[in-house]
Design a protein around this motif. Structure first.
Motif, PDB file in Angstrom:
ATOM      1  N   ALA A   1       0.760  -1.260  -0.144  1.00 40.59           N
ATOM      2  CA  ALA A   1       0.020  -0.188   0.130  1.00 40.59           C
ATOM      3  C   ALA A   1       0.982   1.323   0.053  1.00 40.59           C
ATOM      4  O   ALA A   1       0.320   2.476  -0.267  1.00 40.59           O
ATOM      5  CB  ALA A   1      -0.977   0.025   1.332  1.00 40.59           C
ATOM      6  N   ARG A   2       2.223   1.248   0.193  1.00 47.58           N
ATOM      7  CA  ARG A   2       3.080   2.286   0.045  1.00 47.58           C
ATOM      8  C   ARG A   2       2.951   2.723  -1.317  1.00 47.58           C
ATOM      9  O   ARG A   2       3.613   4.046  -1.623  1.00 47.58           O
ATOM     10  CB  ARG A   2       4.294   1.693   0.694  1.00 47.58           C
ATOM     11  N   PHE A   3       2.590   1.830  -2.205  1.00 45.74           N
ATOM     12  CA  PHE A   3       2.883   2.300  -3.794  1.00 45.74           C
ATOM     13  C   PHE A   3       1.971   1.866  -4.681  1.00 45.74           C
ATOM     14  O   PHE A   3       1.763   1.985  -5.805  1.00 45.74           O
ATOM     15  CB  PHE A   3       4.299   1.903  -4.244  1.00 45.74           C
ATOM     16  N   SER A   4       0.750   1.127  -4.079  1.00 50.97           N
ATOM     17  CA  SER A   4      -0.003   0.504  -4.764  1.00 50.97           C
ATOM     18  C   SER A   4      -1.649   0.863  -4.319  1.00 50.97           C
ATOM     19  O   SER A   4      -1.463   1.226  -3.182  1.00 50.97           O
ATOM     20  CB  SER A   4      -0.054  -1.116  -4.682  1.00 50.97           C
ATOM     21  N   SER A   5      -2.636   0.582  -5.242  1.00 49.76           N
ATOM     22  CA  SER A   5      -3.916   1.319  -5.114  1.00 49.76           C
ATOM     23  C   SER A   5      -4.639  -0.109  -4.886  1.00 49.76           C
ATOM     24  O   SER A   5      -4.492  -0.973  -5.614  1.00 49.76           O
ATOM     25  CB  SER A   5      -4.348   2.119  -6.077  1.00 49.76           C
ATOM     26  N   PRO A   6      -5.912   0.212  -4.494  1.00 47.14           N
ATOM     27  CA  PRO A   6      -7.145  -0.683  -4.681  1.00 47.14           C
ATOM     28  C   PRO A   6      -7.485  -1.028  -6.227  1.00 47.14           C
ATOM     29  O   PRO A   6      -7.111  -0.233  -6.894  1.00 47.14           O
ATOM     30  CB  PRO A   6      -8.337  -0.384  -3.843  1.00 47.14           C
ATOM     31  N   LEU A   7      -7.883  -2.205  -6.560  1.00 45.22           N
ATOM     32  CA  LEU A   7      -8.564  -2.358  -7.749  1.00 45.22           C
ATOM     33  C   LEU A   7      -9.321  -1.744  -8.065  1.00 45.22           C
ATOM     34  O   LEU A   7     -10.215  -1.088  -7.395  1.00 45.22           O
ATOM     35  CB  LEU A   7      -9.046  -3.788  -8.082  1.00 45.22           C
ATOM     36  N   ASN A   8      -9.279  -0.962  -9.295  1.00 45.51           N
ATOM     37  CA  ASN A   8     -10.216   0.173  -9.686  1.00 45.51           C
ATOM     38  C   ASN A   8     -10.255   0.124 -11.042  1.00 45.51           C
ATOM     39  O   ASN A   8      -9.772  -0.712 -11.944  1.00 45.51           O
ATOM     40  CB  ASN A   8      -9.559   1.561  -9.188  1.00 45.51           C
ATOM     41  N   VAL A   9     -10.963   1.086 -11.698  1.00 38.57           N
ATOM     42  CA  VAL A   9     -11.279   1.378 -13.107  1.00 38.57           C
ATOM     43  C   VAL A   9     -10.119   1.495 -14.203  1.00 38.57           C
ATOM     44  O   VAL A   9      -9.928   0.851 -15.069  1.00 38.57           O
ATOM     45  CB  VAL A   9     -12.368   2.461 -13.367  1.00 38.57           C
ATOM     46  N   ASP A  10      -9.237   2.387 -13.468  1.00 37.91           N
ATOM     47  CA  ASP A  10      -8.117   2.291 -14.148  1.00 37.91           C
ATOM     48  C   ASP A  10      -7.215   1.113 -14.454  1.00 37.91           C
ATOM     49  O   ASP A  10      -6.302   1.051 -15.391  1.00 37.91           O
ATOM     50  CB  ASP A  10      -6.877   3.206 -13.481  1.00 37.91           C
ATOM     51  N   ASP A  11      -7.484  -0.028 -13.846  1.00 37.10           N
ATOM     52  CA  ASP A  11      -6.832  -1.284 -14.039  1.00 37.10           C
ATOM     53  C   ASP A  11      -7.482  -1.807 -15.491  1.00 37.10           C
ATOM     54  O   ASP A  11      -6.837  -2.871 -15.705  1.00 37.10           O
ATOM     55  CB  ASP A  11      -6.911  -2.173 -13.012  1.00 37.10           C
ATOM     56  N   PHE A  12      -8.443  -1.205 -15.803  1.00 44.91           N
ATOM     57  CA  PHE A  12      -9.085  -2.017 -16.823  1.00 44.91           C
ATOM     58  C   PHE A  12      -9.086  -1.059 -18.202  1.00 44.91           C
ATOM     59  O   PHE A  12      -9.952  -1.246 -19.007  1.00 44.91           O
ATOM     60  CB  PHE A  12     -10.374  -2.513 -16.586  1.00 44.91           C
ATOM     61  N   ILE A  13      -8.150  -0.001 -18.089  1.00 43.29           N
ATOM     62  CA  ILE A  13      -7.991   0.828 -19.343  1.00 43.29           C
ATOM     63  C   ILE A  13      -6.774   0.812 -19.629  1.00 43.29           C
ATOM     64  O   ILE A  13      -5.820   0.562 -18.694  1.00 43.29           O
ATOM     65  CB  ILE A  13      -8.693   2.299 -19.098  1.00 43.29           C
ATOM     66  N   LYS A  14      -6.375   1.546 -20.876  1.00 47.15           N
ATOM     67  CA  LYS A  14      -4.915   1.991 -21.208  1.00 47.15           C
ATOM     68  C   LYS A  14      -5.042   3.189 -21.992  1.00 47.15           C
ATOM     69  O   LYS A  14      -5.957   3.959 -22.260  1.00 47.15           O
ATOM     70  CB  LYS A  14      -4.398   0.780 -22.113  1.00 47.15           C
ATOM     71  N   LYS A  15      -3.972   3.966 -21.880  1.00 51.63           N
ATOM     72  CA  LYS A  15      -3.771   5.140 -22.207  1.00 51.63           C
ATOM     73  C   LYS A  15      -3.047   5.504 -23.288  1.00 51.63           C
ATOM     74  O   LYS A  15      -1.697   4.711 -23.570  1.00 51.63           O
ATOM     75  CB  LYS A  15      -3.487   6.314 -21.203  1.00 51.63           C
ATOM     76  N   SER A  16      -3.320   6.210 -24.525  1.00 50.63           N
ATOM     77  CA  SER A  16      -2.349   6.454 -25.766  1.00 50.63           C
ATOM     78  C   SER A  16      -2.091   7.962 -25.711  1.00 50.63           C
ATOM     79  O   SER A  16      -3.107   8.790 -25.684  1.00 50.63           O
ATOM     80  CB  SER A  16      -3.201   5.976 -26.830  1.00 50.63           C
ATOM     81  N   SER A  17      -1.045   8.296 -25.730  1.00 47.61           N
ATOM     82  CA  SER A  17      -0.660   9.743 -26.036  1.00 47.61           C
ATOM     83  C   SER A  17      -1.143  10.269 -27.694  1.00 47.61           C
ATOM     84  O   SER A  17      -0.861   9.425 -28.523  1.00 47.61           O
ATOM     85  CB  SER A  17       0.869   9.984 -25.832  1.00 47.61           C
ATOM     86  N   ILE A  18      -1.614  11.426 -27.817  1.00 56.76           N
ATOM     87  CA  ILE A  18      -1.848  12.079 -28.980  1.00 56.76           C
ATOM     88  C   ILE A  18      -0.844  13.359 -29.302  1.00 56.76           C
ATOM     89  O   ILE A  18      -0.773  14.056 -28.390  1.00 56.76           O
ATOM     90  CB  ILE A  18      -3.363  12.384 -29.079  1.00 56.76           C
ATOM     91  N   ILE A  19      -0.135  13.083 -30.343  1.00 54.88           N
ATOM     92  CA  ILE A  19       0.754  14.082 -30.544  1.00 54.88           C
ATOM     93  C   ILE A  19       0.716  14.613 -31.981  1.00 54.88           C
ATOM     94  O   ILE A  19       0.750  13.973 -32.963  1.00 54.88           O
ATOM     95  CB  ILE A  19       2.223  13.708 -30.381  1.00 54.88           C
ATOM     96  N   ALA A  20       0.206  15.802 -32.094  1.00 52.50           N
ATOM     97  CA  ALA A  20      -0.078  16.450 -33.637  1.00 52.50           C
ATOM     98  C   ALA A  20       0.702  17.673 -33.590  1.00 52.50           C
ATOM     99  O   ALA A  20       0.157  18.866 -33.331  1.00 52.50           O
ATOM    100  CB  ALA A  20      -1.619  16.760 -33.771  1.00 52.50           C
ATOM    101  N   TYR A  21       1.797  17.604 -33.979  1.00 49.57           N
ATOM    102  CA  TYR A  21       2.874  18.819 -33.945  1.00 49.57           C
ATOM    103  C   TYR A  21       2.405  19.662 -35.228  1.00 49.57           C
ATOM    104  O   TYR A  21       2.372  19.015 -36.180  1.00 49.57           O
ATOM    105  CB  TYR A  21       4.295  18.356 -34.004  1.00 49.57           C
ATOM    106  N   SER A  22       2.521  20.934 -35.143  1.00 49.47           N
ATOM    107  CA  SER A  22       2.387  21.695 -35.950  1.00 49.47           C
ATOM    108  C   SER A  22       3.763  22.083 -37.015  1.00 49.47           C
ATOM    109  O   SER A  22       4.720  21.806 -36.387  1.00 49.47           O
ATOM    110  CB  SER A  22       1.661  22.959 -35.922  1.00 49.47           C
TER     111      SER A  22
END
Length: 424
Positions: A368-389
C-alpha cells in the motif's frame, strides 16, 4: 495476542510466498500441458486435481436456471443492492480522453481505451465468493471492457455454486467456464479450443493460481500477487474491545498467515482486547485457522501517543485500517499508507468487503506504500496523442535534433532535419 511496547518493532511483512520448487515445477508443467493440449488438458487436469469429470467446460443456460432455483429471493435482492453500490462508487473513477491546443497549432492529448478482454478468476472448491465476482467484474464493466470471461474450479459433481452463477448472471457475465487452478490461468493467457485468450487476468486464488499468474505475466497483464489478509485497528481509550476483537478475528479467520494488529494508546484497552479475542475465538467455526493467525501474526502495539500510533500505522501500510478513536475523521488526512480506511465504530471491515461500494481487492504486505485498490484504471490503457504543427517543428526542430545526437541517434536527428530542410 502478543503485546509489544513502543520500544519494540512490529511488521506485517511476511516473505512473499513464491512456492516451493516442486510447486513451481508443477505450475510450469500445467501451463505447458495447456499450451500443447488445449481443452484435453483442461478436462484431464480438472478430473485429476478437482475430482470432477466434465462433459463440457462452459456453463449452460440450464445450469443458470437451476442456480436461480436454489437461491433465496431476499439474498438475490441483497446482491443487487451491493452491485448498485459498487457500480456507483466505481463510476466516479472514470477518466475521460482529452486534447489541448497550443498557440502554435500543436495538439496534444491522451486517449483512454478500455481493454478488449479480461479474465476473472473466482476461487472455488468448498467455498463460494460472489463478492469476488462483483469486485472484479464491475470496475471492468464501468471501464468499458466488452468481453469478460469468468473461470472457477468446479465442485466434485461438476457444478459451480449457485451463488457464483447467480451473481455472474446478475452482472451479465455470459462466458463462464468450469475450470480452475493454474490450468485456468494458462487457458486465459494462451487460449484453447473453447477459451479465447484475454488481455488481462484478475482475481485471487491459491498458491498455484498465484504462481501461474506470475508465470504468464508479460503474455497478459495481471492485477497483483496478493498476500495473506491484513487488518490494523488504530484505537484510543474510547475503542470498544468487543468491536475491536471481532474485527481482528474477521481477518484472522481467512488464513493461518493472516495478520491482525491493534495499535492503541491505551494499556487498559490493550488488556481488554486481548481477553476479548480469546473469548470470541473459542466460539468461531474456523477457530483453528484464526487461532494460528492470532498466535503467529497477532500483535497489540501500545504507543506513547496518537502521533506515535499514526507513525506505526504508516510504517505498516496495511491492507485494511480501522480508525476507532474519539474523532476518527480528524486522523484520515494523516494516514499516508493503507489499502482501505474504515472510519468510526460502525465501519467494520466486512462493510467494505461486501456492500459499501469501494473495491475489496487491496494491496497487501506493505505494498500500500505504492499500490492502490483494484479500480477502473486497471481496466483501461492510455495512448498519447501528438499532432505537431509546422510552426512548432520549425521553432523546436533544431533542439530535437541536438538532443537526438546527444544520445548518438543520428537517424532520429535526420528524421527531423529532412523536414526542416524541406521547409527552407
Amino acid at each position: 495476542m502478543r503485546m509489544v511496547k513502543v520500544e519494540a518493532s512490529v511488521s506485517l511483512r511476511r516473505d512473499l510466498d513464491t512456492g516451493t520448487e516442486m510447486q513451481r515445477d508443477a505450475v510450469d508443467n500445467i501451463i505447458t500441458q495447456v499450451i500443447e493440449q488445449g481443452d484435453h488438458a483442461l478436462y484431464t487436469l480438472t478430473k485429476t486435481l478437482d475430482g470432477a469429470e466434465l462433459d463440457q467446460l462452459r456453463v449452460t443456460e440450464a445450469e443458470m436456471e437451476a442456480a436461480y432455483a436454489q437461491m433465496d429471493e431476499e439474498l438475490i435482492g441483497a446482491l443487487r443492492e451491493a452491485m448498485t453500490n459498487i457500480r456507483d462508487f466505481h463510476q466516479r473513477q472514470l477518466r475521460q480522453s482529452w486534447l489541448t491546443t497550443k498557440e502554435d497549432g500543436t495538439i496534444l492529448g491522451q486517449q483512454i481505451t478500455a481493454l478488449d478482454s479480461v479474465g476473472v478468476y473466482v476461487p472455488g472448491g468448498k467455498a463460494a465468493y460472489p463478492s469476488s465476482i462483483m469486485m472484479n467484474v464491475i470496475p471492468a464493466q464501468v471501464a468499458g471492457v466488452k468481453r469478460i470471461v469468468m473461470v472457477s474450479p468446479p465442485q466434485a459433481d461438476g457444478s459451480l455454486p449457485a451463488g457464483v452463477l447467480v451473481t455472474a448472471s446478475e452482472l451479465g457475465v455470459e462466458e463462464i467456464y468450469k475450470v480452475g487452478g493454474a490450468q485456468a490461468v494458462a487457458a486465459l493467457a494462451y487460449g484453447t479450443e473453447s477459451i479465447t485468450p484475454v488481455d488481462k487476468i484478475t482475481g485471487p486464488g491459491n498458491i498455484y493460481v498465484a504462481l501461474a499468474k506470475r508465470a504468464v505475466f508479460g503474455k497478459v497483464d495481471i492485477d497483483m500477487i496478493a498476500g495473506p489478509s491484513e487488518i490494523v485497528v488504530l484505537a484510543d481509550e474510547t475503542g470498544d474491545p468487543g468491536y475491536i476483537a471481532a474485527d481482528l478475528l474477521s481477518q484472522a479467520e481467512h488464513d493461518e498467515r493472516a495478520s491482525a494488529v491493534l495499535v492503541t494508546t491505551s494499556n487498559e484497552l490493550a488488556e481488554q482486547v486481548s481477553v476479548e479475542v480469546e473469548k470470541q475465538l473459542a466460539l468461531l467455526p474456523r477457530k483453528d485457522i484464526a487461532a494460528a493467525s492470532i498466535r503467529d501474526y497477532g500483535v497489540i502495539y501500545v504507543a506513547r501517543d496518537i502521533a506515535e500510533a499514526i507513525h506505526v500505522v504508516n510504517e505498516l501500510a496495511p491492507e485494511h485500517l480501522e480508525l476507532l478513536t474519539k474523532e476518527p475523521m480528524n486522523l484520515v488526512g494523516k494516514i499516508r499508507h493503507a489499502g482501505a480506511i474504515f472510519v468510526g465504530s460502525y465501519s467494520s471491515e466486512p462493510v467494505g468487503d461486501y456492500f459499501a461500494g469501494p473495491n475489496h481487492v487491496l494491496p497487501t504486505n506493505g505494498t500500500a506504500r505504492f499500490s492502490s485498490p483494484l479500480n477502473v484504471d486497471d481496466f483501461i490503457k492510455k495512448s498519447s496523442i501528438i499532432a505537431y504543427s509546422k510552426e512548432a517543428l520549425e521553432a523546436n526542430g533544431s533542439k530535437i535534433s541536438a538532443l537526438a545526437r546527444l544520445e548518438g541517434l543520428e537517424a532520429h536527428a535526420r528524421a527531423i532535419d529532412i523536414r526542416l530542410e524541406g521547409n527552407k
